[in-house]
Design a protein around this motif. Structure first.
Motif, PDB file in Angstrom:
ATOM      1  N   GLU A   1       0.863  -1.142  -0.085  1.00  0.00           N
ATOM      2  CA  GLU A   1      -0.054   0.053  -0.002  1.00  0.00           C
ATOM      3  C   GLU A   1       0.941   1.425   0.035  1.00  0.00           C
ATOM      4  OE1 GLU A   1      -2.683  -0.224   3.288  1.00  0.00           O
ATOM      5  OE2 GLU A   1      -3.723  -1.996   2.286  1.00  0.00           O
ATOM      6  N   TRP A   2       1.921   1.208   0.751  1.00  0.00           N
ATOM      7  CA  TRP A   2       2.945   2.403   0.807  1.00  0.00           C
ATOM      8  C   TRP A   2       3.437   2.533  -0.724  1.00  0.00           C
ATOM      9  CZ3 TRP A   2       8.212   2.340  -0.032  1.00  0.00           C
ATOM     10  CH2 TRP A   2       8.971   3.824  -0.046  1.00  0.00           C
ATOM     11  N   MET A   3       3.713   1.580  -1.424  1.00  0.00           N
ATOM     12  CA  MET A   3       4.305   1.522  -2.694  1.00  0.00           C
ATOM     13  C   MET A   3       3.272   2.042  -3.623  1.00  0.00           C
ATOM     14  SD  MET A   3       6.564  -2.018  -3.128  1.00  0.00           S
ATOM     15  CE  MET A   3       6.674  -1.674  -4.972  1.00  0.00           C
ATOM     16  N   THR A   4       2.084   2.201  -3.180  1.00  0.00           N
ATOM     17  CA  THR A   4       0.924   2.813  -4.234  1.00  0.00           C
ATOM     18  C   THR A   4       1.195   4.589  -4.143  1.00  0.00           C
ATOM     19  OG1 THR A   4      -0.728   2.862  -2.868  1.00  0.00           O
ATOM     20  CG2 THR A   4      -0.380   0.843  -4.180  1.00  0.00           C
ATOM     21  N   GLY A   5       1.944   4.904  -3.196  1.00  0.00           N
ATOM     22  CA  GLY A   5       1.720   6.235  -3.157  1.00  0.00           C
ATOM     23  C   GLY A   5       2.805   7.255  -3.650  1.00  0.00           C
ATOM     24  N   SER A   6       2.960   8.262  -3.654  1.00  0.00           N
ATOM     25  CA  SER A   6       3.616   9.069  -4.567  1.00  0.00           C
ATOM     26  C   SER A   6       4.933   9.103  -4.084  1.00  0.00           C
ATOM     27  CB  SER A   6       2.984  10.780  -4.712  1.00  0.00           C
ATOM     28  OG  SER A   6       2.932  11.185  -3.148  1.00  0.00           O
ATOM     29  N   GLU A   7       5.422   8.993  -2.759  1.00  0.00           N
ATOM     30  CA  GLU A   7       6.792   8.984  -2.335  1.00  0.00           C
ATOM     31  C   GLU A   7       7.614   7.874  -3.040  1.00  0.00           C
ATOM     32  OE1 GLU A   7       9.537   9.035   1.775  1.00  0.00           O
ATOM     33  OE2 GLU A   7       7.260   8.172   1.867  1.00  0.00           O
ATOM     34  N   PHE A   8       6.871   6.606  -3.158  1.00  0.00           N
ATOM     35  CA  PHE A   8       7.607   5.468  -3.832  1.00  0.00           C
ATOM     36  C   PHE A   8       7.841   5.767  -5.129  1.00  0.00           C
ATOM     37  CE2 PHE A   8       7.945   1.629  -6.354  1.00  0.00           C
ATOM     38  CZ  PHE A   8       8.805   1.047  -5.926  1.00  0.00           C
ATOM     39  N   ALA A   9       7.013   6.281  -5.808  1.00  0.00           N
ATOM     40  CA  ALA A   9       6.952   6.605  -7.249  1.00  0.00           C
ATOM     41  C   ALA A   9       8.105   7.474  -7.763  1.00  0.00           C
ATOM     42  CB  ALA A   9       5.556   7.176  -7.913  1.00  0.00           C
ATOM     43  N   SER A  10       8.216   8.681  -6.842  1.00  0.00           N
ATOM     44  CA  SER A  10       9.226   9.593  -6.954  1.00  0.00           C
ATOM     45  C   SER A  10      10.536   8.730  -6.639  1.00  0.00           C
ATOM     46  CB  SER A  10       8.859  10.835  -6.219  1.00  0.00           C
ATOM     47  OG  SER A  10      10.035  11.750  -6.090  1.00  0.00           O
ATOM     48  N   LEU A  11      10.621   8.245  -5.473  1.00  0.00           N
ATOM     49  CA  LEU A  11      12.041   7.779  -5.079  1.00  0.00           C
ATOM     50  C   LEU A  11      12.501   6.678  -6.312  1.00  0.00           C
ATOM     51  CD1 LEU A  11      11.636   6.453  -1.374  1.00  0.00           C
ATOM     52  CD2 LEU A  11      13.398   7.802  -2.442  1.00  0.00           C
ATOM     53  N   TYR A  12      11.658   5.839  -6.670  1.00  0.00           N
ATOM     54  CA  TYR A  12      11.955   4.811  -7.583  1.00  0.00           C
ATOM     55  C   TYR A  12      12.356   5.333  -8.913  1.00  0.00           C
ATOM     56  CZ  TYR A  12      12.347   0.058  -9.563  1.00  0.00           C
ATOM     57  OH  TYR A  12      12.746  -1.187 -10.093  1.00  0.00           O
ATOM     58  N   SER A  13      11.428   6.411  -9.551  1.00  0.00           N
ATOM     59  CA  SER A  13      11.829   6.867 -10.866  1.00  0.00           C
ATOM     60  C   SER A  13      13.251   7.722 -10.974  1.00  0.00           C
ATOM     61  CB  SER A  13      10.505   8.043 -11.186  1.00  0.00           C
ATOM     62  OG  SER A  13       9.482   6.938 -11.453  1.00  0.00           O
ATOM     63  N   ASN A  14      13.576   8.377  -9.707  1.00  0.00           N
ATOM     64  CA  ASN A  14      14.756   9.240  -9.684  1.00  0.00           C
ATOM     65  C   ASN A  14      15.857   8.195  -9.349  1.00  0.00           C
ATOM     66  OD1 ASN A  14      14.130  12.230 -10.179  1.00  0.00           O
ATOM     67  ND2 ASN A  14      12.421  11.763  -8.754  1.00  0.00           N
ATOM     68  N   ALA A  15      15.813   7.300  -8.781  1.00  0.00           N
ATOM     69  CA  ALA A  15      16.960   6.356  -8.071  1.00  0.00           C
ATOM     70  C   ALA A  15      17.250   5.616  -9.525  1.00  0.00           C
ATOM     71  CB  ALA A  15      16.408   5.505  -7.219  1.00  0.00           C
ATOM     72  N   LEU A  16      16.525   5.128 -10.415  1.00  0.00           N
ATOM     73  CA  LEU A  16      16.840   4.701 -11.702  1.00  0.00           C
ATOM     74  C   LEU A  16      16.275   5.290 -12.972  1.00  0.00           C
ATOM     75  CD1 LEU A  16      15.647   0.997 -10.194  1.00  0.00           C
ATOM     76  CD2 LEU A  16      17.929   1.632 -11.099  1.00  0.00           C
TER      77      LEU A  16
END
Length: 420
Positions: A322-337
């Motif tokens: 559920e945490w991964m469905t949020g905007s924080e994970f989306a931003s973290l993952y897209s910018n880390a990779l």
């Protein structure tokens, strides 16, 4: 019972319990299985710490396998009851089979799942779309990466139409300082993945054409597919000498060393070029014909995360998902990779300029996925592998566009009822 016998029994019981410890995580401790062993620092240094700021009571461990061994490793662990709580999912059939075997839990009721479109979820759903069994994480986008210095030296602008694209290639070829396009056909797959599947959606109109192939109302002998092969055949005029022997790493090196002007790309190449190229580079989408009302991009579903149906920590695992469905994970993952783009509907600010250019195409073009991935590669011959070979042969000039279309269609007709 004597003390000695009791002691031996106790020791045996303790040994057995210790032996079982590695086989399952303790309550509240989650283990993630993945093939992305190059991601371990990103998960350990960025993603997991961000999650623990919100949920400090749930421990998470990222334990990847070698990419080539992942499918077999996970299958063996699931069969033996030793798999982690969260299973990283490849797109389509491999993960669908895990669900059919009862190894992945349905996630349709997961809070936040409505942040993902039907196209985003399509790679991890049953054929009828009734069950979603993995949470979409990221896609990769196809297009072209170009050497800005080469364009300046040749006096050309970024093309916006198919006609301009070939005018640019002709000008660069005439100028002579750079190979117009860096790609080879030795490995075959890139001829299909960065060739056929890159330019094709503008011919077969993205999802409309992809779904028509699945229901049998379109065939590879139809004009959109033959025309795609025909354009692909023209690439031989712009590839380096001896391109038939050039491998994928060779092509990467040609571009990163500044010896080619344009590179037919997957967005996953961005990080490599960031680290190796000493010139500025940009990107543009596959150009459609002049006057086309809509452009299409291959925005291909690549990676997701599923819940082990037998996880002893399902409640905690769902908290993580559920945490991964949020905007924080989306931003973290897209910018880390850079080059791996969140599949959620959240607006994500991407810091890498080239990755940001790729993802901006979602706002002006229609997204689709590679047309060989869903359903159509289950039989023999495998359509995905067939397209590798056919695309390479078309570029090499050993097969005509019409012959390639007939061969792809004949392969499907051997096993797939809607094409019989």
């Amino acid at each position: 019972m004597s003390n000695k016998v009791f002691a031996k029994g106790l020791a045996a019981a303790l040994a057995a319990s210790v032996a079982l410890v590695p086989l399952m995580a303790s309550a509240g401790e989650l283990v993630i299985e993945s093939w992305r062993n190059d991601d371990i620092d990103i998960w350990n240094d960025k993603i997991i710490p961000a999650f623990n700021k919100v949920h400090p009571d749930i421990q998470v461990s990222f334990k990847p396998s070698a990419p080539t061994e992942y499918n077999a490793t996970v299958n063996a662990k699931l069969a033996g009851g030793t798999a982690g709580d969260l299973i990283t999912c490849r797109p389509f059939d491999a993960s669908l089979e895990l669900y059919k075997q009862g190894n992945l839990a349905a996630l349709d009721d997961l809070k936040g799942m409505d942040n993902f479109s039907s196209v985003a979820k399509s790679a991890w759903q049953t054929d009828d779309g009734s069950v979603t069994f993995c949470l979409p994480m990221a896609s990769v986008i196809h297009g072209f990466i170009y050497n800005k210095e080469a364009f300046e030296e040749a006096g050309v602008e970024v093309p916006t139409t198919r006609e301009e694209f070939y005018a640019v290639l002709d000008k660069i070829k005439e100028e002579g300082s750079y190979a117009p396009m860096a790609m080879g056909t030795a490995d075959q797959w890139e001829a299909a993945t960065m060739g056929f599947q890159n330019i094709g959606p503008n011919y077969w109109k993205g999802e409309e054409g992809r779904k028509a192939l699945i229901d049998g109302s379109a065939k590879f002998t139809d004009k959109p597919y033959v025309d795609t092969f025909a354009e692909l055949a023209s690439w031989s005029n712009y590839l380096p000498d001896g391109y038939e022997a050039i491998s994928y790493p060779d092509a990467q090196n040609l571009f990163s060393l500044g010896r080619a002007a344009i590179y037919p790309a997957g967005s996953w190449d961005i990080s490599l070029f960031n680290s190796q190229a000493d010139f500025k580079f940009g990107a543009f989408p596959p150009p459609a014909a002049a006057g086309s009302d809509t452009c299409y991009i291959s925005d291909h579903t690549d990676i997701a995360l599923g819940l082990n149906a037998k996880s002893p920590n399902a409640a905690e695992a769902k908290v993580f998902l559920e945490w991964m469905t949020g905007s924080e994970f989306a931003s973290l993952y897209s910018n880390a990779l850079p080059g791996f783009f969140s599949l959620s509907n959240h607006k994500v600010e991407i810091s890498d300029p080239v990755a940001n250019e790729f993802v901006s195409w979602r706002q002006k073009c229609e997204s689709t996925i590679r047309n060989s991935y869903q359903i159509l590669s289950r039989g023999t011959p495998n359509l995905e592998n067939e397209l590798w070979n056919l695309s390479a042969q078309v570029i090499n000039g050993t097969l005509s566009p019409e012959e390639a279309g007939k061969s792809a269609e004949a392969g499907l007709a051997k096993w797939y009822a809607p094409h019989q």
